[in-house]
Design a protein around this motif. Sequence first.
Motif: not given
Length: 651
Positions: A332-343, A358-360, A366-369
């Motif tokens: 895997e490669i790692e990237i940093e992303a923001e969470v848009p909703m409460k998880i 998703v590119r914002g 990130v969106y949970p699947v």
Amino acid sequence: MKKVFRNLVSVKKAHEIIRSFPMDPEIEEIELISAYGRVVAEDYEAEIDVPPFDRSTMDGYAVLAEDTFEADEDSPVRLKLIGRISAGDHPAFEVKRGFTVEIATGAPLPSGANAVVMEEYCEERKNEVLVYRAVSPGENVMFAGSDIMAGELILREGEILSPREIGVLSAAGISKVRVYRRPKVAIFSTGNELILPGEKLEYGGIYDVNSFTLVNSVREDGGDPVFLGIARDEEKDIENKVKEALNCEIILCSGGTSAGAGDMVYRIFERFEPGVLVHGISVKPGKPTIIADLNGKPAFGLPGNPTSALMIYRIFVSPLIRKMAGLRKKHEIEIEAEVPMKIHSVSGRTEFLPVNIVRGGEGYSVYPVSGYYSGAITSLSETDGFIEIGEEKSIIEPGEKVKVSLFSEEIKPADLMIIGSHCIGIDIILKILKKKSDVSAKTINAGSSGGISAVKRGEADIAGVHILDESGEYNIPYIRKYGLSGKCYLVKGYLREQGIILPKGNPEGVKGIRDIVEKNLKIINRNRGSGTRILLDMHLRKIAEEIGEDFNSLISGINGYTIEARSHTSVAVAVLMGKAEAGLGIKTVADRYSLDFIPVRAEEYDFLIPKDRFDLEKIQSFLRVLKSEGFSKHLPSGLRTYERTGEVIEI
Ligand code: AMP
Ligand code: MG
């Protein structure tokens, strides 16, 4: 090794145990011609120069450059032709001043010559050549060793052989190459319900998924999978498979790993020495995972749920196989992303949550699947990666940054990002669009309000929405309240027939929502916030008014009002299984399960599009399909376009 039995071990501890297995890669020598995809086990140096001699790169005439300096189109230089050299010849000529030799591409340059004039600039006359252009020393000549020099490092240990690397080795005359041996990994599934694709499906049976995902994951990780088939949930059968599997270096099975009566994998593993090392990891998904040492061979019992099995494979098994295969780079490669909703996450266990990227506006989100833990296999195919949520953490707040491990080396965001409430109508548009253009699209199901917020965050190109406002109007009032005025267009989409889903044949003779109340039927409701729920409540308010009863007392008397399903499909399935006698949902789903349906109101399914992207070709092509006849024709029953389809409203 110490046994940690029936005691959940942490992710860290499980990794430690796995790392203690001997996993040094072994080396074998194979023919270069069939070395594709293999990992080189040592550094390779060239033993010869490439090219091995000075050679011409053009068809033309070998000369001493000095002889041509005076040449131009009007006054050619005359040289005496003394012979011809083809590729593969061993020339005995020596070119002196005033002489030339005709030479073919790839032929060795004769001694004395230091350049080649292309034949286009020469004219041959009897024993003479007229040269119409000057060349400088070295022109059109590739000198010995200029490609690869003897002693040069041409390939490093650990590199993967692609056609390019193989080409370099062959140029250097190397015919056999030392590569890491692919570890043999035995794979089998367990379960009485499993059958192989291609066989006839009987009731209660399902097709084996894990064998297929695991065999190919092993391949992807540089291993050599050996598929042993399906074992029944019988001790003898599983034991025989394990014995067969011991011919391989790693044993991988799935299913039957819990501690239930029918789950016997750990008991079989215990028959070998030292046996089970771990039974249960403090992780979600995949708690019922077994790690064992079977007569010195690492063995894994993965959970049966296909999504869990694949996730546990990636986290725990893949690193071991890659190490043994000599693949050093992390998968895997790692990237940093923001969470848009409460998880929300489980506490006390490490959670690996599959997500889409998703590119914002700034960076990635990130969106949970959805549907992942139920084992829905389709949720796997669209997944970009996962995030790891630590044991102690139970909530990730909107705006928090997380590290995402991507499944693929490069992030390929789709051209067209559609986030919102999912509808089969969108799938149909995309299918038609795909035939017409090569726009790639990705749909993420985040519900209507999730879609609106994704537009606001700059993540979505299009959001599919259908939110009924308390005023009785669809979409516009809600979106305006959301603060998107002036920033978006709403394009009217199509109508989705909503109504009452009833058992086949409508045994209670229901004609409308009022009948449900009066006949005291057991219903299945939808989750709060969903358009369908609002629709039901609107009708119930009206009924309450008509019969002069308080709304709250009316609903408290409705059997099943508090039972919430999260999708149209769940409502239909509840009715199908007899768990409810009625529920509100869309006709398309009622039809799919051959249930009865009474229309209540057509829902307006529309598309919210950011203004600044509206004119983009990809969006315009999407809208062209929406308005096309082809789209209308392909809509299933319950969905239909109407006179407003395609109408653009400024928000
Ligand atoms: P188990 O771990 O055996 O209790 O299985 C958990 C769930 O995963 C059950 O619903 C099984 O039917 C399902 N399952 C087990 N093995 C497979 C497989 N190889 N392919 C697809 N589903 C499976
Ligand atoms: Mg099973």
